[in-house]
Design a protein around this motif. Structure first.
Motif, PDB file in Angstrom:
ATOM      1  N   LEU A   1       0.848  -1.189   0.000  1.00  5.68           N
ATOM      2  CA  LEU A   1       0.000   0.000   0.000  1.00  5.68           C
ATOM      3  C   LEU A   1       0.884   1.239   0.000  1.00  5.68           C
ATOM      4  CD1 LEU A   1      -2.601  -1.029   2.744  1.00  5.68           C
ATOM      5  CD2 LEU A   1      -2.851  -1.229   0.262  1.00  5.68           C
ATOM      6  N   TYR A   2       0.534   2.206  -0.823  1.00  8.20           N
ATOM      7  CA  TYR A   2       1.305   3.448  -0.870  1.00  8.20           C
ATOM      8  C   TYR A   2       1.436   4.044   0.529  1.00  8.20           C
ATOM      9  CZ  TYR A   2       2.287   8.405  -1.281  1.00  8.20           C
ATOM     10  OH  TYR A   2       2.824   9.647  -1.099  1.00  8.20           O
ATOM     11  N   LYS A   3       2.661   4.434   0.898  1.00 10.16           N
ATOM     12  CA  LYS A   3       2.937   5.048   2.197  1.00 10.16           C
ATOM     13  C   LYS A   3       3.441   6.476   2.042  1.00 10.16           C
ATOM     14  CE  LYS A   3       5.607   4.373   6.466  1.00 10.16           C
ATOM     15  NZ  LYS A   3       6.597   3.488   7.153  1.00 10.16           N
ATOM     16  N   SER A   4       4.468   6.679   1.188  1.00  7.46           N
ATOM     17  CA  SER A   4       5.050   8.009   1.044  1.00  7.46           C
ATOM     18  C   SER A   4       5.851   8.054  -0.254  1.00  7.46           C
ATOM     19  CB  SER A   4       5.951   8.348   2.229  1.00  7.46           C
ATOM     20  OG  SER A   4       7.037   7.434   2.305  1.00  7.46           O
TER      21      SER A   4
ATOM     22  N   THR B   1       7.597   4.627  -1.303  1.00  6.49           N
ATOM     23  CA  THR B   1       7.744   3.637  -0.233  1.00  6.49           C
ATOM     24  C   THR B   1       6.381   3.017   0.049  1.00  6.49           C
ATOM     25  OG1 THR B   1       9.568   4.864   0.764  1.00  6.49           O
ATOM     26  CG2 THR B   1       8.441   3.241   2.159  1.00  6.49           C
ATOM     27  N   PHE B   2       6.357   1.682   0.192  1.00  6.78           N
ATOM     28  CA  PHE B   2       5.118   0.947   0.409  1.00  6.78           C
ATOM     29  C   PHE B   2       5.083   0.323   1.794  1.00  6.78           C
ATOM     30  CE2 PHE B   2       5.482   1.090  -4.168  1.00  6.78           C
ATOM     31  CZ  PHE B   2       4.177   1.241  -4.602  1.00  6.78           C
ATOM     32  N   GLU B   3       3.899   0.316   2.382  1.00 10.50           N
ATOM     33  CA  GLU B   3       3.660  -0.507   3.555  1.00 10.50           C
ATOM     34  C   GLU B   3       3.469  -1.959   3.113  1.00 10.50           C
ATOM     35  OE1 GLU B   3       1.229   1.453   6.910  1.00 10.50           O
ATOM     36  OE2 GLU B   3       0.301   2.175   5.051  1.00 10.50           O
ATOM     37  N   HIS B   4       3.623  -2.870   4.054  1.00 11.24           N
ATOM     38  CA  HIS B   4       3.436  -4.310   3.804  1.00 11.24           C
ATOM     39  C   HIS B   4       4.377  -4.818   2.706  1.00 11.24           C
ATOM     40  CE1 HIS B   4      -0.022  -3.897   6.387  1.00 11.24           C
ATOM     41  NE2 HIS B   4      -0.545  -2.999   5.571  1.00 11.24           N
ATOM     42  N   GLY B   5       5.562  -4.245   2.683  1.00 10.04           N
ATOM     43  CA  GLY B   5       6.566  -4.712   1.739  1.00 10.04           C
ATOM     44  C   GLY B   5       7.940  -4.816   2.363  1.00 10.04           C
TER      45      GLY B   5
END
Length: 340
Positions: A244-247, A258-262
């Motif tokens: 999920l898109y983070k920043s 930067t992605f969450e859950h990665g």
């Protein structure tokens, strides 16, 4: 499908536009091939995964009706005297709904007939598979969904009842390059940050360009179960959500996302990724190059002809194929973000 410790209850269709019903038609049955054939495939896969992982009996209540809106499943007590629903209630006045196939869309009629009768049950959680019926107005849905969830939690006397929902799957609709479904998915993505104790299953790899009914039921059911196992039952050691898109950061003409859950890595590594686009200063949408950065949870996106990108998008079309996953083989959510 022979699981004696999984029990199924299928609420038969019942419209009730004039008020809440105290009872509905249905019966508890043992999960067997014969009893399962008319039950939700996604519901079964979800329940089977919980049963196997938790070694506990599971009861599943299916209350569904295709082609309906969120407001069909919302109590009239919530909607009356609420400005949010004024236009909704006006549109579906009793005088206007004359076609038989539209009567199930009348606000509150399915809540009254198919949810109110089961309110007495102690419900651990809810899985919600939203179809396309609300997709024409994402801004309205962004208000309808939280109101519906809050009302369900109140009526089931469970203020933190988890609701795990499915992002609408890719489908061409009126044209695969149109954006109406893309905006709705963006709405669903943002709702995950705005409504407490919910989770969203991503379906970038589970749709069909030409067929509105997505065929990959097992993927969706298992991913719903991952959310429940991790967040409701506290099971550890596996990923439950896709990237999920983070920043983001802009470095000259390259956007680093930067992605969450990665954190355990993204795939496929060492090859160009499909599905990314940039928007230039004139508003033109152009294809973008994209690569995973050195086994990290970051992706770099660029187009040499776009020196100053103002927006980055991933699979932001009605139907667009992308191939960004995490190591649990759960796909990244489509998204759109403005670059600052």
């Amino acid at each position: 499908a022979d699981f004696p410790e999984i029990r199924l209850f299928h609420v038969e269709h019942q419209m009730a536009p004039d008020g809440e019903k105290e009872d509905c038609t249905g019966k508890w049955v043992v999960c067997s091939p014969e009893n399962l054939k008319d039950f939700s495939a996604i519901g079964f896969v979800f329940g089977r995964k919980l049963h196997k992982e938790l070694s506990t009996p599971v009861g599943l209540i299916q209350s569904t009706w295709g082609g309906t809106h969120a407001e069909s499943w919302t109590s009239m007590k919530v909607m009356e005297n609420n400005p949010l629903y004024a236009d909704v209630l006006k549109q579906y006045s009793k005088e206007k709904v004359s076609r038989e196939k539209d009567k199930c869309k009348v606000p509150a009629t399915l809540w009254n007939g198919m949810i109110a009768p089961i309110v007495g049950y102690t419900v651990k959680g809810n899985i919600w598979y939203q179809g396309e019926s609300n997709s024409a107005d994402p801004a309205l849905y962004k208000k309808l969904f939280p109101a519906m969830v809050a009302q369900w939690r109140e009526f089931f006397h469970n203020p933190a009842m988890p609701v795990y929902y499915v992002q609408i799957t890719p489908w061409q609709a009126e044209g695969k390059d149109r954006l109406d479904r893309a905006w709705f998915r963006q709405c669903q993505l943002e709702l995950m940050q705005e409504v407490p104790n919910v989770g969203m299953v991503t379906t970038t790899d589970a749709g069909s360009e030409k067929f509105i009914h997505p065929p990959y039921k097992i993927k969706v059911g298992q991913r719903l179960a991952y959310w429940a196992l991790a967040k409701t039952y506290g099971k550890e050691g596996f990923l439950y959500a896709g990237p999920l898109y983070k920043s983001h950061q802009l470095k000259e003409n390259v956007v680093e996302i930067t992605f969450e859950h990665g954190s355990d890595g993204l795939i496929p590594e060492n090859q160009k990724l499909r599905g990314f686009e940039l928007v230039d200063e004139k508003g033109n949408i152009v294809p973008a190059e994209a690569e995973i950065i050195n086994g990290s949870a970051r992706v770099k996106v660029w187009n040499d002809s776009v020196p100053h990108p103002v927006e980055v998008r991933y699979c932001f079309r009605n139907y667009m194929e992308g191939d960004l996953f995490n190591n649990a083989e759960i796909p990244a959510s489509p998204f759109r973000v403005v670059i600052h």
